[in-house]
Motif scaffolding. Structure first.
Motif, short mmCIF file in Angstrom:
data_model
loop_
_atom_site.label_atom_id
_atom_site.label_comp_id
_atom_site.label_asym_id
_atom_site.label_seq_id
_atom_site.Cartn_x
_atom_site.Cartn_y
_atom_site.Cartn_z
N LEU A 51 -17.06 47.16 -78.81
CA LEU A 51 -18.47 46.79 -78.97
C LEU A 51 -18.90 45.80 -77.90
N VAL A 99 -22.22 47.20 -76.24
CA VAL A 99 -23.46 46.58 -76.75
C VAL A 99 -23.30 45.06 -76.70
N ASP A 100 -23.01 44.55 -75.53
CA ASP A 100 -22.73 43.12 -75.38
C ASP A 100 -23.96 42.28 -75.73
N THR A 101 -23.75 41.24 -76.53
CA THR A 101 -24.78 40.24 -76.82
C THR A 101 -24.13 38.87 -76.67
N TRP A 114 -22.84 52.78 -82.97
CA TRP A 114 -23.24 51.44 -82.52
C TRP A 114 -24.57 51.44 -81.77
N HIS A 115 -25.07 52.64 -81.42
CA HIS A 115 -26.34 52.74 -80.69
C HIS A 115 -26.90 54.13 -80.92
N ASP A 136 -20.81 58.30 -75.74
CA ASP A 136 -21.87 57.35 -75.38
C ASP A 136 -22.14 57.53 -73.89
N ARG A 178 -27.18 51.39 -69.87
CA ARG A 178 -28.17 50.47 -70.46
C ARG A 178 -27.69 49.05 -70.24
N GLY A 208 -26.30 45.50 -71.15
CA GLY A 208 -25.34 45.13 -72.19
C GLY A 208 -24.16 46.07 -72.28
N LYS A 209 -24.13 47.10 -71.43
CA LYS A 209 -23.02 48.06 -71.43
C LYS A 209 -22.30 47.95 -70.10
#
Length: 676
Positions: A73, A77-79, A384-385, A406, A410, A412-413
């Motif tokens: 993750l 989908v990095d945050t 996850w998305h 996937d 995008r 964050g990836k």
């Protein structure tokens, strides 16, 4: 069902529910449970597989799966919150695995299994697990004591931390840069789909115009098609100085590179090896750094005359047809595209209109189904998305595996394309646990209600990653530690590069193309032009791979570079020896070479070419028997994909091909057989 989705191992992951705040509590439960299992076995008197290995499988796999989900993750989908949770827990996870790999008590238990009278009766895969464990204990420092042992553990922890930091710097640097173009004439030459994507990106930011970024679906079209030479230089400069001292100091990887090299060298010496390359090669097919360097230089020698011819053609065409007298690095892709268009009368943009993503996926799955006797269907499941799709593999109604796909780039990836393991195959008491994989790419997203369009290179990338996935999904190995992840690293690219070959077969390509507007398949005439151009600049592409491989092996087999300038000197020397394109002095490619500084390819980048010799030779049997011959496909499945690491890769190749690999097929595929 656990309230913490990371602790639910009953089925596929509950991706939609996983939050950063679940990470620490999950590891608070899993790490002590795993340590308790290790301690119980290590302090016991077990002598058999059932007494030593089986009690560890469940707690270690649960920890691996949960932490693998977090790492996955963080890559897709990095945050800031997820990154913080990952980095907060990375030290203790690293400490656990460092201690596990160096546990002298456990090492003794495995030695007892190997010496026990019952060892001979173990299956091949269980013997592989024991043999690899004994090897990995030695490489993990189990035989070290006192200060050396403590230092080894400290190095492992620090390497995990700074390799992650290297990756973060590169991702942040890539995400941070953008350029808003308000005058469309500055983008003359850019294909319509790239213009549409840039306009959509600007619109998402609430702006009018065209947003360029350093993500590959934006960067490459600018380099290939944009007639504005000054703009190409601007974008190129931003791309090749990412994460360096020439960009944002907060994201500079200079010091990290130097520290990584020094720590790897120190770690190798603690184990009695002369350098990191020698340590890295222990579980690989290649015998020594010298052997690898000779292999790389030999391949470079064969390719360089072709590469020099390629570069001469670029300079001549640039001068004569485009008025570019002094060809620079930001001109090469642009001139190459114009030259290819002039010579073969087609462009990547024209071809791209036929490779709609849904049709390509259908074609890919048809190849897999035909060759390997599997049925594939899309199924529902937590993801996850919204971009992600889930597919189930089955045979005669029996579920075999699942794969998450996937495909789009995008923010964050992580950049690039990769396959990863989500869940391994295991025989549980009540049922068979089937394998699950991820396939991640960074293709351009759909724009304007139309399906995503893939370049032919994108298609090759997709087939490549599915080769890795098939190695995992079609395994018949039931023991963690003997599956495809334990295959020699320089053979791990065999299935992936093997699958690439199908992208050049008319029987396959015809079925996976449909024009985005007309619905017509790719015309044979256009395919023939692609085929004629297949080896266009193959010499340049080959020496570029050899440049990376030689740079990597020299970095890791010589005294560690003491500064970023010393790293630069190594790559400058390598380029002087093998390259035909000398980039400008500001190029900092090494600062974004995450394969060797943040991935698993340190002293192993040569494996792409090493395995490509095997993959081309393996495919030559399909050329002899029929591209989509099910019997040959089943043989490849059974002798290569299904057996994992239960025997050496060389034996698996011989079982399939009937002999050792020969380089002629690869040289023929590249149109370079004469020079050999």
């Amino acid at each position: 069902m656990s309230t913490n989705p990371l602790l639910d191992f009953s089925d596929l992951p509950r991706f939609a529910e996983i939050r950063p705040e679940h990470v620490t509590p999950a590891l608070d439960a899993l790490l002590p449970a795993a340590q308790a299992a290790v301690d119980a076995v290590a302090t016991g008197s077990g002598r058999t597989w059932a007494e030593v290995v089986e009690p560890l499988n469940e707690p270690l796999e649960r920890l691996s799966r949960a932490w693998g989900l977090v790492g996955h993750l963080q890559a897709v989908v990095d945050t800031p919150e997820l990154r913080a949770a990952y980095n907060d827990n990375l030290p203790r996870v690293t400490e656990f695995y460092t201690n596990l790999n160096a546990d002298l008590r456990l090492f003794e238990r495995y030695k007892v299994i190997a010496a026990d009278a019952g060892y001979a009766a173990l299956s091949a895969e269980r013997k592989t697990v024991v043999e690899h464990a004994l090897r990995d204990f030695r490489l993990g420092g189990a035989e070290l004591a006192g200060e050396k042992r403590e230092r080894f553990a400290a190095i492992a922890a620090r390497l995990a931390e700074i390799s992650q930091k290297f990756s973060e710097h590169l991702l942040d640097a890539t995400n941070a840069w953008s350029l808003l173009i308000t005058d469309a004439t500055e983008l003359r030459g850019l294909p319509q789909d790239a213009l549409d994507a840039a306009a959509e990106a600007a619109k998402e930011d609430g702006k009018t115009g065209y947003k360029l970024t350093l993500h590959i679906p934006s960067y490459l079209p600018v380099m290939q098609y944009c007639e504005n030479r000054s703009l190409r230089e601007t974008v190129y400069r931003a791309y090749v100085t990412r994460a360096s001292e020439l960009a944002d100091p907060a994201q500079d990887n200079s010091a990290l590179m130097v520290e990584i090299l020094a720590l790897r060298d120190e770690q190798a010496k603690l184990l009695g090896y002369p350098h990191h390359a020698a340590l890295s090669l222990v579980p690989k097919m290649a015998q020594s750094a010298e052997q690898v360097i000779e292999f790389v230089r030999d391949m470079a020698r064969r390719a360089k005359p072709y590469a020099e011819k390629d570069m001469a053609e670029i300079r001549d065409f640039g001068r004569a047809a485009l008025g570019i007298a002094d060809v620079q690095a930001w001109d090469v892709a642009f001139i190459s595209e114009k030259l290819r268009l002039a010579r073969y009368s087609y462009s990547d943009t024209e071809v791209k209109q036929y490779f709609t993503e849904p049709q390509v996926m259908d074609g890919l799955f048809k190849v897999i189904s035909t060759l390997f006797d599997v049925q594939i269907e899309q199924v529902d499941g937590p993801v996850w998305h919204s971009d992600v799709r889930l597919y189930r593999f089955a045979r005669k109604g029996e579920p075999l595996a699942h794969v998450y796909v996937d495909n789009y780039a995008r923010n964050g990836k992580r950049g690039g394309a990769w396959m990863d393991v989500c869940r391994v195959r295991r025989q549980l008491a009540a049922q068979l646990q089937t394998p699950v994989a991820y396939v991640n790419c960074n293709f351009a997203s759909p724009v304007g209600g139309k399906p995503a369009l893939l370049t032919h290179d994108d298609v090759i990338t997709l087939f490549h990653e599915y080769g890795h996935a098939l190695h995992h999904l079609l395994t018949q190995v039931n023991e963690p530690g003997a599956d495809m992840r334990a295959v020699e690293w320089d053979a791990i690219e065999l299935p992936s590069q093997f699958m690439e070959n199908f992208c050049w077969e008319w029987d396959v390509v015809r079925g996976m193309t449909r024009h985005v507007d007309s619905g017509e398949p790719l015309p044979r005439e256009l395919f023939d032009k692609m085929l004629a151009a297949k080896n266009f600049q193959a010499g340049m592409q080959s020496v570029r791979q050899m440049e990376f491989a030689l740079f990597d092996m020299r970095l890791h087999s010589e005294a560690p570079a003491a500064s970023a300038a010393a790293v630069q000197q190594v790559i400058d020397e390598v380029r002087a020896e093998v390259a035909v394109v000398t980039p400008p002095a500001f190029n900092r490619f090494q600062h974004s070479f995450s394969h060797i500084f943040a991935g698993g390819y340190s002293a192993g980048y040569y494996s792409y070419k090493w395995a490509e010799v095997m993959s081309a030779d393996a495919f030559s049997l399909f050329e002899e028997t029929g591209t989509l011959n099910p019997d040959t496909g089943r043989k490849f499945r059974d002798e290569v994909l299904a057996v994992g690491a239960t025997r050496p890769a060389a034996e698996s190749f011989r079982a399939f091909r009937g002999r050792d690999p020969q380089p002629d097929a690869l040289l023929r595929h590249y149109g370079m057989l004469e020079a050999a």
